[in-house]
Motif scaffolding. Structure first.
Motif, PDB file in Angstrom:
ATOM      1  N   ALA A  74       1.361  16.108 -27.365  1.00 25.96           N
ATOM      2  CA  ALA A  74       2.548  15.356 -27.770  1.00 25.96           C
ATOM      3  C   ALA A  74       2.514  14.954 -29.240  1.00 25.96           C
ATOM      4  O   ALA A  74       3.206  14.022 -29.644  1.00 25.96           O
ATOM      5  N   CYS A  81      -0.154  20.803 -21.436  1.00 22.14           N
ATOM      6  CA  CYS A  81       0.780  19.877 -20.805  1.00 22.14           C
ATOM      7  C   CYS A  81       0.733  18.514 -21.470  1.00 22.14           C
ATOM      8  O   CYS A  81      -0.112  18.249 -22.316  1.00 22.14           O
ATOM      9  N   PHE A  82       1.653  17.665 -21.082  1.00 18.31           N
ATOM     10  CA  PHE A  82       1.567  16.253 -21.459  1.00 18.31           C
ATOM     11  C   PHE A  82       0.829  15.529 -20.333  1.00 18.31           C
ATOM     12  O   PHE A  82      -0.309  15.143 -20.470  1.00 18.31           O
ATOM     13  N   ALA A  83       1.465  15.390 -19.189  1.00 23.24           N
ATOM     14  CA  ALA A  83       0.797  14.790 -18.028  1.00 23.24           C
ATOM     15  C   ALA A  83       0.094  15.896 -17.248  1.00 23.24           C
ATOM     16  O   ALA A  83       0.648  16.966 -17.053  1.00 23.24           O
ATOM     17  N   ILE A 107       0.853  14.431 -11.948  1.00 21.82           N
ATOM     18  CA  ILE A 107       2.203  14.793 -11.493  1.00 21.82           C
ATOM     19  C   ILE A 107       2.242  14.898  -9.972  1.00 21.82           C
ATOM     20  O   ILE A 107       3.163  14.398  -9.332  1.00 21.82           O
ATOM     21  N   THR A 127       2.520  11.597  -8.556  1.00 27.31           N
ATOM     22  CA  THR A 127       3.814  10.963  -8.794  1.00 27.31           C
ATOM     23  C   THR A 127       4.888  11.530  -7.890  1.00 27.31           C
ATOM     24  O   THR A 127       5.643  10.798  -7.260  1.00 27.31           O
ATOM     25  N   ILE A 128       4.989  12.857  -7.845  1.00 31.88           N
ATOM     26  CA  ILE A 128       6.109  13.445  -7.086  1.00 31.88           C
ATOM     27  C   ILE A 128       5.720  13.793  -5.651  1.00 31.88           C
ATOM     28  O   ILE A 128       6.565  14.170  -4.855  1.00 31.88           O
ATOM     29  N   PRO A 175       3.610  24.514  -8.203  1.00 26.88           N
ATOM     30  CA  PRO A 175       3.512  25.971  -8.028  1.00 26.88           C
ATOM     31  C   PRO A 175       2.310  26.560  -8.771  1.00 26.88           C
ATOM     32  O   PRO A 175       1.806  25.971  -9.731  1.00 26.88           O
ATOM     33  N   PHE A 212       1.510  26.610 -12.801  1.00 26.09           N
ATOM     34  CA  PHE A 212       2.262  25.531 -13.443  1.00 26.09           C
ATOM     35  C   PHE A 212       1.500  25.005 -14.658  1.00 26.09           C
ATOM     36  O   PHE A 212       0.294  24.778 -14.587  1.00 26.09           O
ATOM     37  N   GLN A 213       2.196  24.860 -15.765  1.00 29.83           N
ATOM     38  CA  GLN A 213       1.624  24.339 -17.014  1.00 29.83           C
ATOM     39  C   GLN A 213       0.570  25.256 -17.639  1.00 29.83           C
ATOM     40  O   GLN A 213      -0.181  24.841 -18.500  1.00 29.83           O
ATOM     41  N   TYR A 236       3.390  30.200 -18.257  1.00 27.08           N
ATOM     42  CA  TYR A 236       4.481  29.377 -17.745  1.00 27.08           C
ATOM     43  C   TYR A 236       5.221  28.705 -18.913  1.00 27.08           C
ATOM     44  O   TYR A 236       6.447  28.651 -18.949  1.00 27.08           O
ATOM     45  N   HIS A 247       9.044  29.000 -20.402  1.00 25.40           N
ATOM     46  CA  HIS A 247       9.908  27.835 -20.558  1.00 25.40           C
ATOM     47  C   HIS A 247      10.207  27.498 -22.015  1.00 25.40           C
ATOM     48  O   HIS A 247      10.695  26.406 -22.320  1.00 25.40           O
TER      49      HIS A 247
END
Lengths: 319, 350
Positions: free
Chosen positions: B210, B228-230, B235, B238-239, B244, B247-248, B252, B256
Motif C-alpha cells: 500500500a 496483497c494488502f490484507a 480475509i 472477515t468474510i 478461490p 487468489f492474490q 490473479y 485484475h
C-alpha cells in the motif's frame, strides 16, 4: 449511556443515584436528595480517577466508543453548506467515506472523513468505517479538485482500517491507499487532519499525511490493532493490553515522537460524555491550524509536508 | 548417569551430527518436494528446476546475478534510531534485531546498490525477506529514500525488488510513517523524470504493497508471488468463506489490472534492461552475461568500492584499461553498448 467494561463501578453508582431519584419522583414523601447528591459526588470522583490515567488499551476502548461523535456529527455541527460529492467515477460510491464541499466559517473547504455509523443500520451501510478502494479513490478525486481550485482540505480520521474483503483486494485496495497517500503529498493546498477516534493503519495514513495532524485526547493511531499485534507477536489475541502498551498508540506518545502536532482535550470521561464540547474543541483546533497555514504558497505547503515526513522518526521516546 | 550424559551422549551425538552435514547441501522444494542440489539451485536463481517454484533469494544473491559481472557498489543508508519505542513483546526488539543480524549478516531488511545492468546504469534496492520477514521499518524507509536520492543525483532509473510481510510492528507508528516517507522517495524520481520499476516478489503484503510497491511506472511480478494488502487468512476470517485458488497471486493480480507483467526470475534481467533502455531512450540492450564494467564506471563517488569487491571478488577485474572514462567493453559481444554508455547518464563519474 453505554458504559465500557472498565466503567462498571461507575455505572453501578450512577445507576443507584438514578434509582433513588426515580423512587422519589413516584413517592413525594421520600427525601433522598442528600443521598443522591452524595452518590453523584462519589461518581464524579470515580470518573475523574478512571480517566486520570487511562491505560493505552482503555484508550482504544474509549476511541471506539459507539457514542463518540463521528465524522458526520462534526460535519453537521462545524460546517455550513455541506454538499456531499459522491463516487470514484470508476466503480461505486463508498459510504464508509464521506466527503464534499463545505464552509468552515466563510472559508470554502473540502472535507473528507471516515464515517462509522451510529446504529445497526447505518453501521452496516457505512461498513463500520472500513473503506474500500472506491472510498480512497473518491478521496483522491476530491483532494485533486481541492488542489485545482485552491481549497484547503480537512480530513477526519476514524477507521479500524481499510476493509479486508475479497472485492476490495480485487479492485486494488493497496494501490488505492498508496495513491491516496501520494495525493496527500502532492496537493498545493493546506491539508489538515484530525484523528477523532481510531487511526487504523494504512487506512488512516491515506487521509492523514497532512501539514498538520491533531488527535483527540483519547483517540489512538497505530500500525496495527492491539488485538492483531497480540495475535502475531504474542501468539495470543488476549494479550491486547500488553500490545497496546508496547505500540505507543496514544496521542500523548505520538506527540512525543513528533508524529502528530497537537492534542485536542476531551471533556472529563471522554468525548462520549460531552459530545457538543468535543465537537466545538475540534472546530476551534481546525480554525487555529488553518490560520497557521494561511497565506503559504502552494509549493511551500508541498515542500513542508514532504520535509515533515522525511524528518519523521529522528526522535525516539527515550529522550 | 553423569558419565553417560556428560561424555557418552555428546560423543554419540557428535558422530551423528557429523554425518548430517550433507543434508545442508540439499534443499527440498516446498512446492513439489523435489530435492535440489544447492549448486544447481543457486545457478538457477533459487528457482526449482523441476516445477519453477520461485524461492526466496537474498538481495546479495540477486544483485550478484543482476548486475553485469556481478559487480555492484553498495549505497550507504543512514542509520535510524535503534528501538525508538523501546518495544518489548515476548522478546525485546533489540534482541530480535541482533538475532536477525546474526542470522543474515545484514544490518536490516534492505540493500541498496548501484551498478550496470546490460550496460545500463541503474540504482537497485532489494528487500530481504530473511531479515524479520523483510518488514518495513525506519531503516527500510531510509534505504528507499537513499536509493531515490542517489538515482536522482546520478540521473539513473531505480529498480526496486519488494518482499515483505508488511510494516515492522516493533517500530509501531514509525513503521507506518514509512508509507508517506517512501512515497516522497517515489515522487523525487517522478519529478526528476526517472523510471521507477517495481519487481514484486513473494510475498509483498500490507503497508509495503500500500505504498512504494504499488507506485511504480511499471509493475513486474515473479510467478505465483503473493501480493496483497490484507492477507488471505484475515480475509477468510472477515468474510467467512474459502477464497478461490490462486487468489492474490501474481497471475490473479495481472488479470485484475494491478500488474503489467509476470516474469520468470531467469528472464527478469533481460526484461528490466529492455524496459529501462526504452524509457531512458537508449538503444537496445546487449543480451547475455556481461563482464563487469571497467573500474570507476560502476563504483563512482562515495559508494564503498570494497563492498562490491566483496560481492564477487573473482570477476570484478575487467581486462580492458580504463582511460578518461571511456567505457569500451572488454569483449566483442558487448560492443553495441558502447554508444549509450558514453552518453551522459552518470556512469563516467571518476
Amino acid at each position: 449511556m453505554n458504559y465500557l467494561d472498565f466503567e462498571k463501578p461507575l455505572s453501578e453508582i450512577e445507576g443507584k443515584a438514578e434509582e433513588l431519584r426515580a423512587m422519589a419522583r413516584s413517592n413525594k414523601e421520600m427525601d433522598i436528595e442528600k443521598e443522591a447528591v452524595a452518590l453523584d459526588a462519589k461518581a464524579a470522583v470515580l470518573l475523574r480517577d478512571l480517566y486520570k490515567d487511562l491505560s493505552p488499551w482503555r484508550k482504544c476502548l474509549v476511541a471506539r466508543h459507539p457514542d463518540r461523535p463521528h465524522c458526520r456529527d462534526y460535519i453537521e455541527a462545524l460546517f455550513t453548506e455541506y454538499t456531499p460529492l459522491a463516487g470514484d467515477r470508476n466503480f461505486a460510491d463508498d459510504h464508509a467515506v464521506m466527503g464534499g464541499l463545505a464552509r468552515l466559517g466563510d472559508q470554502p473547504v473540502m472535507v473528507i472523513g471516515h464515517e462509522k455509523g451510529s446504529d445497526t443500520k447505518s453501521r452496516i451501510e457505512r461498513n463500520f468505517g472500513m473503506a474500500r478502494p472506491e472510498g480512497y479513490r473518491k478521496a483522491i478525486r476530491l483532494m485533486d479538485m481541492a488542489h485545482r481550485f485552491g481549497l484547503p482540505v480537512i480530513t477526519l480520521v476514524d477507521t479500524p482500517g481499510a476493509y479486508p474483503g475479497k472485492g476490495a483486494e480485487e479492485r486494488g485496495q493497496a494501490e488505492a491507499i498508496a495513491r491516496s497517500t501520494q495525493k496527500c503529498l502532492e496537493i498545493g493546498v493546506p491539508l489538515i487532519s484530525v484523528i477523532i477516534g481510531e487511526g487504523g493503519s494504512g487506512g488512516a495514513v491515506a487521509f492523514a499525511t497532512a501539514n498538520r495532524v491533531a488527535m483527540l485526547e483519547h483517540s489512538v493511531y497505530s500500525v496495527i490493532s492491539p488485538e492483531g499485534c497480540a495475535s502475531i507477536l504474542w501468539k495470543d489475541a488476549e494479550k491486547m493490553r500488553e500490545a497496546a502498551e508496547a505500540l505507543r498508540l496514544t496521542a500523548q506518545d505520538l506527540q512525543k515522537l513528533g508524529v502528530i502536532d497537537r492534542i485536542i482535550a476531551e471533556p472529563l470521561g471522554g468525548a462520549q460524555r460531552g459530545r457538543t464540547e468535543t465537537v466545538a474543541a475540534v472546530g476551534k483546533a481546525l480554525e487555529t491550524m488553518l490560520a497557521e497555514l494561511a497565506g503559504k504558497a502552494p509549493e511551500a505547503l508541498v515542500k513542508d509536508r514532504r520535509q515533515k515526513y522525511i524528518a519523521m522518526g529522528s526522535r525516539g521516546l527515550a529522550a | 548417569m553423569n558419565w553417560i550424559t556428560n561424555y557418552v551422549r555428546p560423543t554419540i551425538n557428535s558422530l551423528f551430527s557429523r554425518r548430517e552435514v550433507p543434508e545442508n547441501l540439499w534443499t527440498k522444494c516446498p512446492e513439489c518436494g523435489t530435492m535440489l542440489f544447492h549448486r544447481e539451485l543457486k545457478d538457477n536463481l533459487n528457482v526449482c528446476t523441476a516445477c519453477d517454484h520461485h524461492m526466496a533469494i537474498t538481495p546479495r544473491e540477486r544483485f550478484a546475478k543482476l548486475f553485469d559481472g556481478g559487480l555492484f557498489a553498495e549505497v550507504k543508508v543512514p542509520e535510524p534510531l535503534a528501538d525508538p519505542l523501546q518495544f518489548r513483546d515476548q522478546k525485546k526488539y533489540p534482541e530480535r534485531m541482533r538475532a536477525a543480524q546474526k542470522a543474515t549478516g545484514e544490518k536490516d531488511a534492505m540493500l541498496v546498490a548501484e551498478g550496470e545492468l546490460a550496460r545500463t546504469p541503474i540504482v537497485a534496492v532489494a528487500q530481504d525477506f530473511s531479515f524479520m520477514g523483510g518488514s518495513m521499518g525506519m531503516y527500510v524507509g531510509n534505504a528507499i529514500l537513499a536509493a531515490a536520492e542517489r538515482a536522482v543525483k546520478m540521473k539513473r532509473p531505480l529498480v526496486l525488488f519488494s518482499a515483505a510481510g508488511g510494516a515492522r510492528m516493533q517500530e509501531g507508528i514509525l513503521s507506518l510513517m514509512q508509507m508517506p516517507r517512501t512515497t516522497v522517495a517515489v515522487q523525487m524520481l517522478r519529478e526528476a523524470g526517472l523510471p521507477y520499476i517495481v519487481v514484486l516478489t513473494h510475498p509483498t503484503t500490507g503497508g509495503v504493497t500500500a505504498s512504494y510497491a504499488m507506485l511504480g511506472d511499471v509493475h513486474i511480478a515473479e510467478p505465483n508471488a503473493l501480493i496483497c494488502f490484507a492477507g488471505p487468512r484475515v480475509i477468510e476470517q472477515t468474510i467467512r468463506e474459502k477464497l478461490p485458488e490462486g487468489f492474490q497471486r501474481a497471475e490473479y493480480l495481472l488479470d485484475h489490472g494491478m500488474l503489467d507483467r509476470v516474469t520468470h526470475r531467469r528472464d527478469m534481467r533481460d526484461e528490466l534492461a529492455t524496459v529501462l533502455r526504452m524509457l531512458m531512450k537508449l538503444p537496445p540492450a546487449v543480451r547475455g552475461d556481461l563482464p563487469a564494467p571497467e573500474a570507476g564506471a560502476a563504483s563512482p563517488a562515495d559508494a564503498a568500492a570494497k563492498d562490491s569487491a566483496a560481492a564477487k571478488p573473482a570477476e570484478t577485474k575487467p581486462a580492458a584499461t580504463a582511460k578518461g572514462g571511456d567505457t569500451k567493453p572488454a569483449d566483442a559481444k558487448s560492443a553495441p553498448a558502447k554508444a549509450p554508455d558514453a552518453k551522459g547518464s552518470g556512469t563516467k563519474a571518476t
